[in-house]
Design a protein around this motif. Structure first.
Motif, PDB file in Angstrom:
ATOM      1  N   ARG A   1       0.833  -1.208   0.000  1.00  0.00           N
ATOM      2  CA  ARG A   1       0.000   0.000   0.000  1.00  0.00           C
ATOM      3  C   ARG A   1       0.865   1.254   0.000  1.00  0.00           C
ATOM      4  O   ARG A   1       2.043   1.216   0.353  1.00  0.00           O
TER       5      ARG A   1
ATOM      6  N   PRO B   1      -2.147  -2.671  -5.424  1.00  0.00           N
ATOM      7  CA  PRO B   1      -3.057  -3.511  -4.623  1.00  0.00           C
ATOM      8  C   PRO B   1      -4.526  -3.320  -4.966  1.00  0.00           C
ATOM      9  O   PRO B   1      -5.351  -4.179  -4.621  1.00  0.00           O
TER      10      PRO B   1
ATOM     11  N   ASP C   1       2.705  -6.387   1.979  1.00  0.00           N
ATOM     12  CA  ASP C   1       2.203  -6.065   3.316  1.00  0.00           C
ATOM     13  C   ASP C   1       0.914  -6.821   3.612  1.00  0.00           C
ATOM     14  O   ASP C   1       0.231  -6.525   4.590  1.00  0.00           O
TER      15      ASP C   1
ATOM     16  N   THR D   1      -1.871  -6.934   1.829  1.00  0.00           N
ATOM     17  CA  THR D   1      -3.114  -6.321   1.349  1.00  0.00           C
ATOM     18  C   THR D   1      -3.840  -7.241   0.368  1.00  0.00           C
ATOM     19  O   THR D   1      -5.069  -7.331   0.379  1.00  0.00           O
TER      20      THR D   1
END
Length: 567
Positions: free
Chosen positions: A64, A88, A110, A112
């Motif tokens: 993100r 994302p 991360d 997402t």
């Protein structure tokens, strides 16, 4: 000086030595100095090296918008690899296809989006060495990143960009616009969009500060304006569509020095209100033209107030230093330092588009497919030779959207065109032959990003044909304003507020009737249009409407109830 001294990360490391304690990157309340960013990226780079990352190794990055995103991209370069930026917000199926096509076995994520690769690494690494890892075999002509663009065959194509291409761009523009450590840049574009290369490395390789614009701020012109004020941004990069939303706001208190337009055709007349308030000296407005295959920007033209009345069409100027522009039968051919290596795994397409440079033995030019006319020493952009279009700054091959439509079991054949919408922007219109398919839009949302999903769908019994038997695109009917075939049954808005909201939505979406439970985005709405609709609702109805309201409450019923609760 080492062989890799002209690599992107080495330029950054020189800035660390000069400005270690200066702020390098900011996102919301999170900020990192040059030294802190360098150390974080070094730790992550060592982790990547341990997974076998080195020169020419693709590393997928799906993170993100944050300081972690910048860390991940920088760390990939420090490890010697080339980054594959993934947005994302795009469908997971599309992202997985890019990873497979690039052959990436390492993903920085991360969490997402759920993607499956051999090795997944968190961008926030707290242990390990915080000095740069040793990398053998890295040179200016090593790959820096692979960026995917829309493909006419139905699948995206990866453009291979080398370190020297990016360094050439920044070298060409540094003195031209006097970029330096006092500049504050925004990162507005997605990392999967090539303008982000200019924004991110333009800031960090010149010793400036990079402000990563959070997603929610990108969607709100007022909040974005406030961010520009708060951070006293000096270098702003925008598509003309996005900048048009700033033009209508109170822009006092800004510290802009240079505004660069890119990504879509600039209509000079749209700048009249800006010039009336600010003049054309400060900030400097610059129209730039470029392509992913030639490293973001290839030409530039400073726009003046006089251009609003006298410039014929969209003037894109002349070549940047180190690049060349020639017209061959009206088509723009770009040569020089920005010409990239080619398309990943597609040697035939590379040979078709990348041609030997007749003026420079051993070098190549890129056939852009864009057309232009010479007007003195200037170039006027005139359009495309093929079915590629740009909408809200995004490059779209209509053939890719058509292929996705044909992937629906109820569609026998499909044609997609681009036409003006009520705001003067362009929208995609899908024509298809087949059975009734109320889930067609949902089908596309699973495979295409939002900006590639058509705003209108027209079902035909057959396509009109030319005498040669090809689809006659000029004879395709204009979409009517009837409510599209949706899964939800039609229920008329009842209260005065519901009817007032429906009237505003219908005007913006070019739909005669909107049902109480019809989804704004299923009717062809998108985030930019939603921002404009929210502004109209505030102006006409005196309500507290925002883009977030339409995202969270996308039907008239839900929107009206939310507004009533606030009153």
């Amino acid at each position: 000086m080492s062989v890799d001294s002209d690599c992107i990360h080495r330029w950054f490391e020189r800035q660390v030595g000069l400005r270690g304690h200066a702020v390098a990157v900011v996102c919301g309340t999170d900020r990192l100095t040059y030294r802190e960013l360098d150390r974080r990226a070094n730790r992550l780079a060592h982790r990547l090296r341990g997974l076998g990352v080195g020169p020419e190794t693709p590393v997928a990055v799906c993170v993100r918008r944050s300081t972690h995103l910048v860390t991940a991209l920088l760390a990939t370069l420090k490890a010697g690899g080339c980054y594959l930026p993934l947005d994302p917000a795009h469908p997971a199926e599309r992202l997985a296809a890019m990873i497979a096509d690039a052959g990436a076995t390492v993903l920085i994520s991360d969490g997402t989006v759920e993607l499956h690769v051999e090795h997944t690494v968190d961008p926030d690494v707290h242990d390990g060495p915080d000095t740069p890892p040793a990398v053998d075999g890295l040179a200016p002509d090593s790959l820096a990143y692979i960026m995917y663009t829309s493909g006419s065959t139905g699948r995206p194509k990866g453009v291979m960009v080398e370190h020297r291409n990016v360094i050439g761009l920044l070298t060409a523009t540094r003195d031209l616009f006097e970029f330096g450590p006092n500049d504050v840049w925004t990162m507005f574009a997605s990392a999967a969009f090539d303008v982000s290369v200019w924004e991110m490395w333009g800031a960090l390789l010149h010793g400036g500060t990079l402000i990563v614009v959070p997603d929610r701020v990108k969607r709100s012109p007022e909040e974005f304006r406030d961010l520009l004020r708060e951070h006293q941004v000096t270098v702003l990069n925008q598509t003309p569509s996005a900048f048009g939303q700033l033009v209508d706001l109170d822009t006092t208190g800004l510290n802009l020095r240079v505004v660069v337009f890119a990504g879509e055709e600039l209509k000079f007349g749209s700048l009249r209100p800006w010039f009336d308030r600010h003049g054309d000296r400060t900030p400097l407005l610059v129209n730039m033209y470029g392509i992913t295959e030639t490293t973001v920007h290839s030409t530039f033209r400073v726009v003046t107030a006089a251009d609003v009345d006298t410039a014929p069409g969209s003037m894109i100027g002349g070549a940047l230093p180190g690049q060349s522009i020639t017209l061959v039968d009206g088509e723009i051919h770009v040569g020089g330092s920005g010409v990239t290596r080619g398309y990943l795994g597609q040697p035939r397409l590379t040979a078709e588009r990348y041609l030997p440079d007749p003026a420079r033995p051993g070098m190549r030019v890129y056939r852009s497919g864009d057309t232009a006319r010479a007007v003195g020493d200037d170039l006027r952009y005139t359009g495309r030779l093929d079915h590629q279009v740009k909408i809200r700054g995004h490059r779209i091959e209509l053939g890719e959207v058509e292929a996705a439509l044909r992937g629906h079991t109820g569609v026998k054949d499909a044609v997609v065109t681009a036409a003006p919408d009520p705001s003067g922007d362009r929208r995609l219109i899908a024509y298809w032959v087949g059975e009734t398919a109320p889930d067609l839009r949902d089908h596309l949302k699973h495979t295409l990003p939002e900006y590639m999903v058509p705003a209108a769908f027209v079902r035909l019994d057959r396509f009109p044909l030319t005498p040669n038997g090809k689809v006659d695109r000029q004879a395709l009917p204009d979409p009517d304003n009837a409510r599209p075939d949706l899964a939800e049954p039609f229920t008329a808005p009842g209260t005065p507020l519901e009817q007032a909201i429906a009237a505003i939505w219908a005007e913006a979406l070019w739909v005669d009737e909107i049902g109480l439970d019809d989804d704004f985005f299923d009717l062809g709405g998108q985030s930019l249009l939603a921002t404009q609709v929210a502004a109209t609702m505030r102006e006409r109805l005196g309500v507290d409407a925002s883009l977030r309201l339409l995202l969270d409450e996308p039907t008239i019923r839900l929107c009206a109830k939310a507004l009533e609760r606030r009153s």
